[in-house]
Write a protein that holds these residues in place. Structure first.
Motif, PDB file in Angstrom:
ATOM      1  N   GLU A 336       0.954  -1.342  -0.110  1.00  0.00           N
ATOM      2  CA  GLU A 336       0.065   0.075  -0.187  1.00  0.00           C
ATOM      3  C   GLU A 336       0.921   1.125  -0.124  1.00  0.00           C
ATOM      4  O   GLU A 336       0.518   2.092  -0.789  1.00  0.00           O
ATOM      5  CB  GLU A 336      -1.019  -0.129   1.098  1.00  0.00           C
ATOM      6  CG  GLU A 336      -1.843   1.137   1.237  1.00  0.00           C
ATOM      7  CD  GLU A 336      -2.706   1.115   2.523  1.00  0.00           C
ATOM      8  OE1 GLU A 336      -3.567   2.282   2.849  1.00  0.00           O
ATOM      9  OE2 GLU A 336      -2.737   0.084   3.227  1.00  0.00           O
ATOM     10  N   TRP A 337       2.053   1.239   0.878  1.00  0.00           N
ATOM     11  CA  TRP A 337       2.952   2.382   0.811  1.00  0.00           C
ATOM     12  C   TRP A 337       3.639   2.298  -0.609  1.00  0.00           C
ATOM     13  O   TRP A 337       3.666   3.575  -1.111  1.00  0.00           O
ATOM     14  CB  TRP A 337       3.965   2.060   1.858  1.00  0.00           C
ATOM     15  CG  TRP A 337       5.101   3.067   1.676  1.00  0.00           C
ATOM     16  CD1 TRP A 337       5.141   4.289   2.403  1.00  0.00           C
ATOM     17  CD2 TRP A 337       6.141   2.873   1.124  1.00  0.00           C
ATOM     18  NE1 TRP A 337       6.187   5.174   2.099  1.00  0.00           N
ATOM     19  CE2 TRP A 337       6.923   4.406   1.180  1.00  0.00           C
ATOM     20  CE3 TRP A 337       6.795   2.046   0.109  1.00  0.00           C
ATOM     21  CZ2 TRP A 337       8.146   4.422   0.597  1.00  0.00           C
ATOM     22  CZ3 TRP A 337       8.069   2.026  -0.181  1.00  0.00           C
ATOM     23  CH2 TRP A 337       8.607   3.489  -0.172  1.00  0.00           C
ATOM     24  N   ARG A 340       1.156   4.079  -3.228  1.00  0.00           N
ATOM     25  CA  ARG A 340       1.008   5.620  -2.742  1.00  0.00           C
ATOM     26  C   ARG A 340       2.220   6.249  -3.354  1.00  0.00           C
ATOM     27  O   ARG A 340       2.167   7.394  -3.998  1.00  0.00           O
ATOM     28  CB  ARG A 340       0.502   5.568  -1.424  1.00  0.00           C
ATOM     29  CG  ARG A 340      -0.615   5.367  -0.931  1.00  0.00           C
ATOM     30  CD  ARG A 340      -1.057   5.886   0.347  1.00  0.00           C
ATOM     31  NE  ARG A 340       0.011   6.126   1.514  1.00  0.00           N
ATOM     32  CZ  ARG A 340       0.182   4.982   2.271  1.00  0.00           C
ATOM     33  NH1 ARG A 340      -0.626   3.842   2.261  1.00  0.00           N
ATOM     34  NH2 ARG A 340       1.338   5.001   3.159  1.00  0.00           N
ATOM     35  N   SER A 341       3.359   5.825  -2.814  1.00  0.00           N
ATOM     36  CA  SER A 341       4.726   6.610  -3.091  1.00  0.00           C
ATOM     37  C   SER A 341       5.037   6.418  -4.564  1.00  0.00           C
ATOM     38  O   SER A 341       5.795   7.153  -5.000  1.00  0.00           O
ATOM     39  CB  SER A 341       5.863   5.824  -2.525  1.00  0.00           C
ATOM     40  OG  SER A 341       5.808   4.580  -2.620  1.00  0.00           O
TER      41      SER A 341
END
Length: 342
Positions: A336-337, A340-341
Motif C-alpha cells: 500500500e505504501w 502510494r509512493s
C-alpha cells in the motif's frame, strides 16, 4: 541405510534397490515407502541407542549410507564400525563453506554478513572451523574425522545444496505454493528477485549416492542440480505449475521492511556449487532439473496443505523461518505504501 524414510532416504533406497543392491532401510520408525520394491528390508533402529547400529550391521555390509550424521559423535560411531563396512556415503552440506572474509551461512543474519563465494564454489573452498556451535561447524567436524579415517573406511561426503522434492520437512517451495493457493496476486522479492541458491533434487542426490557406492573413495563432492534458477524464476515456475499469474514487485537490495520480500532462497550474493568434480570422479549426470521436477513437488505440497494450517503441516518450517514467512499483513501494508509512493 540410516535415515531411510527421510526425504533423501526414500529416493536413495529406491535408486540403490533398482541398481541391484540388497538394501536394509533403517529408520527410527522402521517404515517403508510405497515406491520401494519387495527386496528392501525395513528396520526400526535408533542410532543413539548404545550398540544398536553395531548389532544391526551384524557381520557387516558393503556400503553404509548415512543421511543423518550431524557431528563428531556420529563420525566416531561410523569409524568405530570400519571393520564391518566396505565403504560409506554420508550426506554433508554446502553450509560448511566460508568466504575470504570469514562469512558463512552462520553470519548471514549480521549486517553485511551474507557470504560472497566464488561462482561456482569448488570443494577446495575453505570451510568454517569445526566445532559444536552450529549446523555448519558440526558438519565440518564430521567431515574431518571421517576423512582422517579414510585408510580404514573410505567415505564419500556429499555437500548438498538446497534440497527439494516431496517429503521435505522444510520445503522452500512452500513460500510460493501457499501464496498461490491463498490467492495472493502480488509478491515482493528483495534483491530484484535475482538471488540464486543452488538447489538439488532428491533424485539427483540419490544418483550421486548410487554412483559413490559403486566407486568407493575418501573425498568430498558438491551435490547440486544442473541449473540454478533465480528466486523470480522459481516463483514463475510455481505459478506455471498451478496455472496462476502473479505480479512481482522487485526491490533493489535487502528486504525493504522487516521480512517483506525475503524468501528461503534470498541472499545478497549467489550460492552456486561447482559440479565438475562429481562429473569427473563419479561420471555424474543429473537425472532431472529444477523445473522438470517441480510439478511433483508442488502436487505433494498442495495435498499436504489441503485443509490444514501450514504450521501444523510443516512444524519444522515454522521453527526454522517463523511466523514472518507468511506475514501477509506486513506485505499488504508495504505494498500500500509502495503504490502510494509510486
Amino acid at each position: 541405510m540410516l535415515g531411510a524414510t527421510g526425504q533423501i532416504g526414500r529416493a536413495a533406497v529406491r535408486a540403490l534397490a533398482e541398481d541391484g543392491w540388497d538394501v536394509t532401510a533403517a529408520s527410527r520408525g522402521g517404515g517403508r515407502d510405497g515406491a520401494w520394491g519387495d527386496g528392501v528390508r525395513p528396520l526400526a533402529l535408533d542410532r543413539e541407542e548404545e550398540g544398536a547400529l553395531a548389532s544391526a550391521l551384524g557381520d557387516g555390509c558393503d556400503v553404509l549410507v548415512d543421511m543423518v550424521a550431524f557431528g563428531p559423535d556420529h563420525a566416531a560411531q561410523l569409524t568405530g564400525l570400519a571393520d564391518r563396512a566396505g565403504s560409506a556415503v554420508v550426506i554433508s552440506s554446502g553450509a560448511v563453506y566460508e568466504d575470504p572474509q570469514g562469512r558463512s551461512f552462520d553470519t548471514q543474519g549480521d549486517p553485511d554478513g551474507f557470504p560472497e563465494y566464488p561462482v561456482p564454489i569448488p570443494e577446495t573452498q575453505r570451510t568454517v572451523p569445526p566445532g559444536d556451535a552450529t549446523y555448519g561447524t558440526r558438519k565440518v567436524a564430521l567431515e574431518r574425522e571421517l576423512l582422517a579415517a579414510g585408510d580404514a573406511l573410505p567415505v564419500t561426503l556429499l555437500r548438498a545444496g538446497a534440497i527439494h522434492g516431496a517429503h521435505c520437512r522444510t520445503p522452500r517451495e512452500l513460500y510460493f505454493v501457499k501464496r498461490a493457493l491463498d490467492g495472493r496476486g502480488r509478491r515482493v522479492l528483495a534483491y530484484e528477485g535475482a538471488s540464486r541458491f543452488h538447489p538439488v533434487h532428491v533424485s539427483n542426490l540419490a544418483e550421486l549416492i548410487r554412483l559413490a557406492a559403486l566407486r568407493p573413495a575418501s573425498r568430498v563432492l558438491n551435490a547440486g542440480d544442473p541449473g540454478v534458477p533465480t528466486v523470480a524464476e522459481i516463483g514463475a515456475a510455481v505459478d506455471g505449475v498451478l496455472g496462476r499469474e502473479s505480479e512481482t514487485v522487485l526491490v533493489a537490495g535487502p528486504p525493504p521492511e522487516g521480512h517483506v520480500g525475503d524468501t528461503p532462497w534470498s541472499g545478497a550474493h549467489p550460492v552456486v556449487y561447482d559440479m565438475a568434480a562429481a562429473e569427473r570422479e563419479l561420471g555424474y549426470r543429473p537425472v532431472t532439473g529444477y523445473e522438470e521436477s517441480l510439478p511433483e513437488t508442488v502436487e505433494w505440497l498442495a495435498a499436504r496443505l489441503h485443509g490444514r494450517d501450514w504450521r501444523e503441516a510443516f512444524p519444522k518450517m515454522l521453527r526454522n523461518y517463523g511466523e514472518t514467512l507468511f506475514d501477509y499483513a506486513a506485505e499488504d501494508a508495504w505494498l500500500e505504501w509502495y503504490d502510494r509512493s509510486g
